[in-house]
Design a protein around this motif. Structure first.
Motif, short mmCIF file in Angstrom:
data_model
loop_
_atom_site.label_atom_id
_atom_site.label_comp_id
_atom_site.label_asym_id
_atom_site.label_seq_id
_atom_site.Cartn_x
_atom_site.Cartn_y
_atom_site.Cartn_z
N ALA A 1 0.84 -1.23 0.07
CA ALA A 1 -0.10 -0.04 0.00
C ALA A 1 0.89 1.29 -0.10
O ALA A 1 0.48 2.30 -0.60
N ILE A 2 2.03 1.31 0.52
CA ILE A 2 2.96 2.36 0.62
C ILE A 2 4.30 2.03 0.21
O ILE A 2 4.87 0.87 0.79
N VAL A 3 5.02 2.44 -0.72
CA VAL A 3 6.44 2.35 -0.96
C VAL A 3 7.22 3.49 -0.77
O VAL A 3 6.84 4.63 -1.59
N VAL A 4 8.20 3.66 -0.26
CA VAL A 4 9.14 4.72 0.32
C VAL A 4 10.56 4.31 -0.47
O VAL A 4 11.20 3.50 0.15
N LEU A 5 10.90 5.13 -1.35
CA LEU A 5 11.93 4.87 -2.10
C LEU A 5 13.33 5.38 -1.85
O LEU A 5 14.26 4.78 -2.33
N ASP A 6 13.44 6.45 -1.48
CA ASP A 6 14.55 7.40 -1.19
C ASP A 6 15.42 6.86 -0.17
O ASP A 6 15.04 6.66 1.12
N PRO A 7 16.74 6.18 -0.56
CA PRO A 7 17.40 5.54 0.53
C PRO A 7 18.08 6.64 1.56
O PRO A 7 18.41 6.32 2.77
N ASP A 8 18.17 7.95 1.19
CA ASP A 8 18.90 9.01 1.88
C ASP A 8 18.55 10.42 1.65
O ASP A 8 19.22 11.03 0.86
N PRO A 9 17.16 10.69 1.77
CA PRO A 9 16.82 11.83 1.27
C PRO A 9 17.28 12.94 2.11
O PRO A 9 17.49 12.84 3.21
N PRO A 10 17.13 14.21 1.39
CA PRO A 10 17.19 15.63 2.43
C PRO A 10 16.46 15.38 3.31
O PRO A 10 14.91 14.92 3.19
N ARG A 11 16.65 16.20 4.41
CA ARG A 11 15.78 16.39 5.63
C ARG A 11 14.76 17.59 5.26
O ARG A 11 14.94 18.49 5.89
N LEU A 12 13.62 17.34 4.46
CA LEU A 12 13.09 18.36 4.20
C LEU A 12 12.10 18.91 5.48
O LEU A 12 11.50 18.16 6.17
N SER A 13 11.62 20.24 5.32
CA SER A 13 10.62 20.71 6.14
C SER A 13 9.62 21.49 5.31
O SER A 13 10.00 21.72 3.96
N VAL A 14 8.58 21.67 5.79
CA VAL A 14 7.34 22.32 5.31
C VAL A 14 6.77 23.49 5.85
O VAL A 14 6.46 23.56 7.13
N PRO A 15 6.65 24.76 5.40
CA PRO A 15 6.20 25.98 5.91
C PRO A 15 4.93 25.80 6.01
O PRO A 15 4.12 24.81 5.44
N PRO A 16 4.22 26.74 7.07
CA PRO A 16 2.90 26.53 7.22
C PRO A 16 1.87 26.85 6.05
O PRO A 16 2.51 27.70 5.24
N LEU A 17 1.07 26.12 5.82
CA LEU A 17 -0.13 26.69 4.84
C LEU A 17 -1.42 26.81 5.50
O LEU A 17 -2.02 26.29 6.11
N PRO A 18 -1.67 28.10 5.59
CA PRO A 18 -2.77 28.80 6.49
C PRO A 18 -3.80 28.15 6.07
O PRO A 18 -4.04 27.99 5.03
N GLY A 19 -4.72 27.81 7.07
CA GLY A 19 -5.94 27.24 6.96
C GLY A 19 -5.90 25.58 6.41
O GLY A 19 -6.84 25.01 6.26
#
Length: 493
Positions: A150-168
């Motif tokens: 059901a879920i496949v996570v592919l990246d062996p060593d990804p950048p440590r991303l963050s996500v800014p707020p999305l108001p609402g």
């Protein structure tokens, strides 16, 4: 007193029978010694030959299972035998499928026969050969080792991303602490396998350290030590380690733990899917250029309709919007929000659609250039790690619904979001806390970051570089369209 002189004892004459007996028995003794020493050498050579045959068959089968051609798999097998184990290439025969035995004719199996030679030391004294041929045979193949995914996570060593707020829509999300990460307080149940290629460190299923780095971050993280068995799945297959083995349990209560760490990575199950073009899918792909679209309407006003085509961006602020079935190619971003597909609010009716999102402003719906050349190449890390999503699908109003393309003749059948493979931007999907979650289909972002904030049961599957699930209430992911299971190579004979 007269002294007594000892009597001289005459020497015993020896007949030489022992020497004669030794000469007679010497060939037998040499044969016996040869049986022990050369027999041991032959047994050791046969054992080495069998190990080499096993390794060669396993290497060739692994290559075939990973999508290599027969010729490439043969070359890998010959390298294993010759360069790694010293068996001459001429002494190795590799066949797919096997031509004898219980797996004869099975295309998911490979047969290896090889001949090695053992140098003897004593057999020559009794007329034997100084070098004896030793043969070995092995058959290896691949079989499913998990439930369908059901879920496949592919990246062996990804950048440590963050996500800014999305108001609402969503609060700010901090830097990734796991290749697959669960935030919030709710439990997540996955009716299928979760396959995680991330190599970050952590603990294995027995609580021992594993992975390629010291944690955090982890390959799989639940980030909530207060909720036991926070993630339940049919199978949890992880290359690296997890934060807390007790946070992961079976989909069916009472069954054994599904967690298995230290496993081999799985291939991208959707790598063979082409990018959408009018040549690949003339029925669902429309090359008409439609520019950027922003919709603001009344909640009870008339439906506004969009058609498949090539868009610069799509933004729905409010109103009632219907997407006619087909494929929507979005190749740029709104100059204000910097988001390509932004469904902020409103009532959305988008059944039988696929959104193809690309960062290629010049993407050609006729040829697929430049995205068609992406393949397996790893994109560079983004210049900044605080990334805005490429797509925000916020289905806040009950009744809003998005479902994947419904066309069994299309290579995109069942897909609802397909992001360019080299595009690392997040894709955020948020469903209403009221009513039934309205997302159905397959989400694919090979090197991207998928964020799901949902509740209830969602009929969706995910293939992405990294995945983050944010939940305050229990969530079940139960896709109708599942992905292939993980496969492992086994020695069959």
């Amino acid at each position: 007193m007269q002294s007594r002189v000892p009597r001289r004892i005459p020497a015993v004459r020896r007949s030489g029978k022992v020497l004669v007996l030794f000469a007679v028995l010497l060939p037998a003794m040499l044969a016996f010694i040869g049986l022990i020493i050369d027999g041991g050498l032959l047994q050791g050579t046969h054992r080495r030959a069998q190990h080499t045959a096993d390794a060669t068959a396993t290497a060739a089968a692994r290559a075939l299972q990973r999508g290599k051609t027969d010729a490439e798999a043969t070359a890998i097998g010959e390298h294993t035998a010759a360069d790694l184990n010293g068996v001459p290439v001429g002494g190795v025969s590799i066949r797919r499928p096997p031509d004898r035995g219980p797996y004869a004719g099975n295309p998911d199996a490979v047969e290896v026969e090889l001949v090695d030679h053992a140098d003897t030391h004593f057999y020559g004294f009794i007329g034997g050969d100084s070098a004896v041929a030793v043969s070995a045979r092995a058959v290896a193949g691949w079989r499913p080792s998990t439930a369908r995914a059901a879920i496949v996570v592919l990246d062996p060593d990804p950048p440590r991303l963050s996500v800014p707020p999305l108001p609402g829509v969503l609060p700010a999300l901090p830097a990734l602490i796991g290749g697959f990460e669960i935030e919030g307080l709710g439990t997540v149940r996955v009716d299928g396998a979760v396959l995680v290629n991330n190599e970050w460190g952590g603990l294995d299923e027995n609580g021992d350290p594993t992975g390629n780095s010291l944690p955090p971050p982890y390959a799989l993280a639940s980030l909530n030590l207060l909720t036991p068995q926070r993630l339940r799945a049919r199978d949890l297959r992880v290359v690296g380690g997890v934060d807390n083995p007790s946070a992961y349990g079976p989909f069916v209560v009472g069954e054994s733990s599904p967690l298995r760490t230290g496993k081999l990575a799985v291939p991208d199950p959707l790598l063979g899917v082409p990018v959408p073009t009018t040549a690949v899918d003339p029925v669902n792909v429309n090359g008409t250029l439609r520019g950027g679209v922003r919709i603001i309407g009344l909640p009870i006003g008339p439906w506004q309709t969009l058609d498949p085509g090539v868009y610069d961006w799509i933004e729905v602020v409010s109103g009632r919007v219907r997407f006619n079935p087909g494929i929507y190619i979005i190749r740029s971003v709104n100059p204000v929000s910097q988001i390509a597909l932004n469904l902020l609010a409103g009532e959305i009716d988008a059944e039988g659609v696929m959104f193809y999102i690309t960062d290629s402003a010049g993407y050609s719906a006729a040829s697929g250039a430049p995205d068609s050349g992406d393949g397996e190449s790893v994109p560079p890390a983004p210049g900044v790690l605080d990334l805005l999503p490429s797509a925000v699908i916020n289905l806040v109003l009950p009744g809003s619904r998005i479902s994947g393309l419904d066309d069994p003749d299309s290579p995109f059948d069942g897909m609802v979001v397909f992001q360019r493979r080299r595009d690392r931007r997040p894709v955020a999907i948020v469903t209403s806390l009221l009513g039934t979650p309205g997302v159905e289909g397959m989400v694919y972002a090979k090197w991207g970051h998928v964020i799901l904030a949902s509740r209830g049961t969602i009929d969706a599957s995910f293939v992405a570089g990294t995945v983050r699930i944010v939940t305050a209430l229990p969530t079940t992911i139960a896709p109708t369209r599942t992905l292939p299971p993980a496969e492992d190579v086994y020695l069959l004979e």
